[in-house]
Design an enzyme around this catalytic site. Structure first.
Site, PDB file in Angstrom:
ATOM      1  N   GLY A  13       0.268  -0.890  10.231  1.00 20.42           N
ATOM      2  CA  GLY A  13      -1.097  -0.908   9.710  1.00 20.42           C
ATOM      3  C   GLY A  13      -1.741  -2.266   9.865  1.00 20.42           C
ATOM      4  O   GLY A  13      -2.515  -2.713   9.005  1.00 20.42           O
ATOM      5  N   ALA A  14      -1.457  -2.933  10.967  1.00 20.89           N
ATOM      6  CA  ALA A  14      -1.831  -4.348  11.108  1.00 20.89           C
ATOM      7  C   ALA A  14      -3.025  -4.595  12.014  1.00 20.89           C
ATOM      8  O   ALA A  14      -3.265  -5.724  12.418  1.00 20.89           O
ATOM      9  CB  ALA A  14      -0.635  -5.153  11.607  1.00 20.89           C
ATOM     10  N   ARG A  16      -5.973  -4.461  11.074  1.00 19.05           N
ATOM     11  CA  ARG A  16      -7.041  -5.036  10.243  1.00 19.05           C
ATOM     12  C   ARG A  16      -6.472  -5.391   8.869  1.00 19.05           C
ATOM     13  O   ARG A  16      -5.318  -5.131   8.569  1.00 19.05           O
ATOM     14  CB  ARG A  16      -8.193  -4.037  10.083  1.00 19.05           C
ATOM     15  CG  ARG A  16      -7.769  -2.716   9.451  1.00 19.05           C
ATOM     16  CD  ARG A  16      -8.844  -1.653   9.516  1.00 19.05           C
ATOM     17  NE  ARG A  16      -9.163  -1.321  10.899  1.00 19.05           N
ATOM     18  CZ  ARG A  16      -8.423  -0.512  11.656  1.00 19.05           C
ATOM     19  NH1 ARG A  16      -7.309   0.024  11.184  1.00 19.05           N
ATOM     20  NH2 ARG A  16      -8.771  -0.252  12.890  1.00 19.05           N
ATOM     21  N   ASP A  64       2.335   7.014  14.418  1.00 21.03           N
ATOM     22  CA  ASP A  64       2.114   7.649  13.123  1.00 21.03           C
ATOM     23  C   ASP A  64       3.368   7.409  12.309  1.00 21.03           C
ATOM     24  O   ASP A  64       4.414   7.999  12.571  1.00 21.03           O
ATOM     25  CB  ASP A  64       1.861   9.149  13.318  1.00 21.03           C
ATOM     26  CG  ASP A  64       1.718   9.903  12.010  1.00 21.03           C
ATOM     27  OD1 ASP A  64       1.868   9.282  10.931  1.00 21.03           O
ATOM     28  OD2 ASP A  64       1.455  11.118  12.051  1.00 21.03           O
ATOM     29  N   SER A 143       1.516  -2.356  -4.899  1.00 19.35           N
ATOM     30  CA  SER A 143       0.171  -2.621  -5.391  1.00 19.35           C
ATOM     31  C   SER A 143       0.208  -2.722  -6.900  1.00 19.35           C
ATOM     32  O   SER A 143       1.085  -2.138  -7.563  1.00 19.35           O
ATOM     33  CB  SER A 143      -0.783  -1.482  -4.987  1.00 19.35           C
ATOM     34  OG  SER A 143      -2.023  -1.567  -5.676  1.00 19.35           O
ATOM     35  N   TYR A 155      -1.713   7.474  -5.158  1.00 16.59           N
ATOM     36  CA  TYR A 155      -1.500   6.100  -4.697  1.00 16.59           C
ATOM     37  C   TYR A 155      -0.590   5.331  -5.666  1.00 16.59           C
ATOM     38  O   TYR A 155       0.335   4.618  -5.243  1.00 16.59           O
ATOM     39  CB  TYR A 155      -2.862   5.416  -4.579  1.00 16.59           C
ATOM     40  CG  TYR A 155      -2.854   4.055  -3.928  1.00 16.59           C
ATOM     41  CD1 TYR A 155      -2.769   3.918  -2.541  1.00 16.59           C
ATOM     42  CD2 TYR A 155      -2.981   2.892  -4.691  1.00 16.59           C
ATOM     43  CE1 TYR A 155      -2.796   2.671  -1.940  1.00 16.59           C
ATOM     44  CE2 TYR A 155      -3.012   1.643  -4.101  1.00 16.59           C
ATOM     45  CZ  TYR A 155      -2.918   1.535  -2.731  1.00 16.59           C
ATOM     46  OH  TYR A 155      -2.944   0.294  -2.136  1.00 16.59           O
ATOM     47  N   ALA A 158       2.982   6.532  -5.312  1.00 20.63           N
ATOM     48  CA  ALA A 158       3.566   6.041  -4.061  1.00 20.63           C
ATOM     49  C   ALA A 158       3.911   4.560  -4.162  1.00 20.63           C
ATOM     50  O   ALA A 158       4.990   4.122  -3.725  1.00 20.63           O
ATOM     51  CB  ALA A 158       2.599   6.271  -2.902  1.00 20.63           C
ATOM     52  N   LYS A 159       3.032   3.782  -4.756  1.00 21.67           N
ATOM     53  CA  LYS A 159       3.248   2.339  -4.820  1.00 21.67           C
ATOM     54  C   LYS A 159       4.354   1.962  -5.807  1.00 21.67           C
ATOM     55  O   LYS A 159       5.064   0.968  -5.606  1.00 21.67           O
ATOM     56  CB  LYS A 159       1.941   1.620  -5.168  1.00 21.67           C
ATOM     57  CG  LYS A 159       0.927   1.626  -4.030  1.00 21.67           C
ATOM     58  CD  LYS A 159       1.514   1.088  -2.733  1.00 21.67           C
ATOM     59  CE  LYS A 159       0.474   0.791  -1.671  1.00 21.67           C
ATOM     60  NZ  LYS A 159       1.086   0.315  -0.408  1.00 21.67           N
TER      61      LYS A 159
END
Length: 255
Positions: A13-14, A16, A64, A143, A155, A158-159
């Site tokens: 996911g790099a 951005r 993916d 997160s 979210y 998951a985090k």
């Protein structure tokens, strides 16, 4: 001598945001970098913008992370094109925010697939090489939402799962010379948080101002803040640290 001279780092996911900020910091410190992103064109473009040091290389790879075959192919490409792998940063993520009664099964599955399954698949593929060479650094992105956040049941779950995953990796992989840690960012100014402002029908600068006022240091975070912590945790200086989650949030969760 750079901190990561001769090291090969893979960051998902790099293309951005936090991922690109981390890739930039690693490149500045001597690493060869593989940017893995769902969009291969964006990954290649981002790789081409990295400030590489002499002798280092960069490659952009489309994958993916929630698909095992795609992940295995991506890691194989990294090893072939960059001649190895030493560091894995599981950063890829998406949001599908909604209150529980409005959240769909797809909203849940997509977030779990990218964050949790993605980290699992990438780590499983990379650890084969790490175990063989008796060396590896794994960094997972959690997160502050792991502690609970309205509208983010998927979210948040998951985090927090990432934190349990990280602790278990520390236990299982430590004997093989592998460190696994996590970073839990607070509010970071990125395209993702700008999109949240838009969803809430708020001005981006006002949204950032309100979030800055919500922590003791009275500013928002930037990708560079996370990259600095990542650079330490993925370095040999942190070789006695494993299974830990570092909150990088300006003290937002202290109260």
């Amino acid at each position: 001598m750079g901190r990561f001279d001769g090291r090969i780092a893979v960051i998902t996911g790099a293309a951005r945001g936090i991922g690109f900020g981390t890739a930039t910091r690693f490149a500045e410190e001597g690493a060869s970098v593989a940017i893995v992103d769902l969009d291969e064109t964006a990954a290649a473009d981002a790789a081409g913008r990295l400030p590489l040091t002499e002798g280092a290389k960069a490659v952009g790879i489309g994958a993916d992370v929630s698909d095992a075959a795609s992940v295995d192919a991506a890691v194989a490409r990294v090893v072939e094109e960059l001649d190895g792998i030493h560091i894995l940063v599981n950063n890829a993520g998406i949001t599908r925010d909604n209150l529980l009664f409005k959240m769909t099964e797809d909203d849940w599955d997509l977030v779990m697939g990218v964050h949790l399954k993605g980290a699992f698949l990438m780590t499983k593929a990379a650890q084969k090489h790490f175990v063989e060479q008796k060396y590896g650094k794994i960094l997972n992105l959690s997160s502050v939402s792991a502690l609970g956040n309205r509208g983010q049941a998927n979210y948040s779950a998951a985090k927090m799962g990432i934190q349990g995953f990280t602790r278990t990796l520390g236990i299982e992989l430590g004997p093989f010379g592998i460190n696994a840690n996590a970073i839990a960012p607070g509010f970071i100014a990125t395209e993702m948080t700008d999109a949240t402002a838009a969803r809430l029908k708020m001005d981006v600068e006002e949204f950032r101002r309100l979030n800055a006022e919500a922590n003791p240091v009275r500013r928002v975070g930037y990708p560079e803040d996370i990259a600095a912590a990542a650079a330490f945790l993925c370095s040999d200086e942190a070789s006695y640290i494993t299974g830990q989650t570092l909150y990088v949030d300006g003290g937002a969760k202290l109260g």
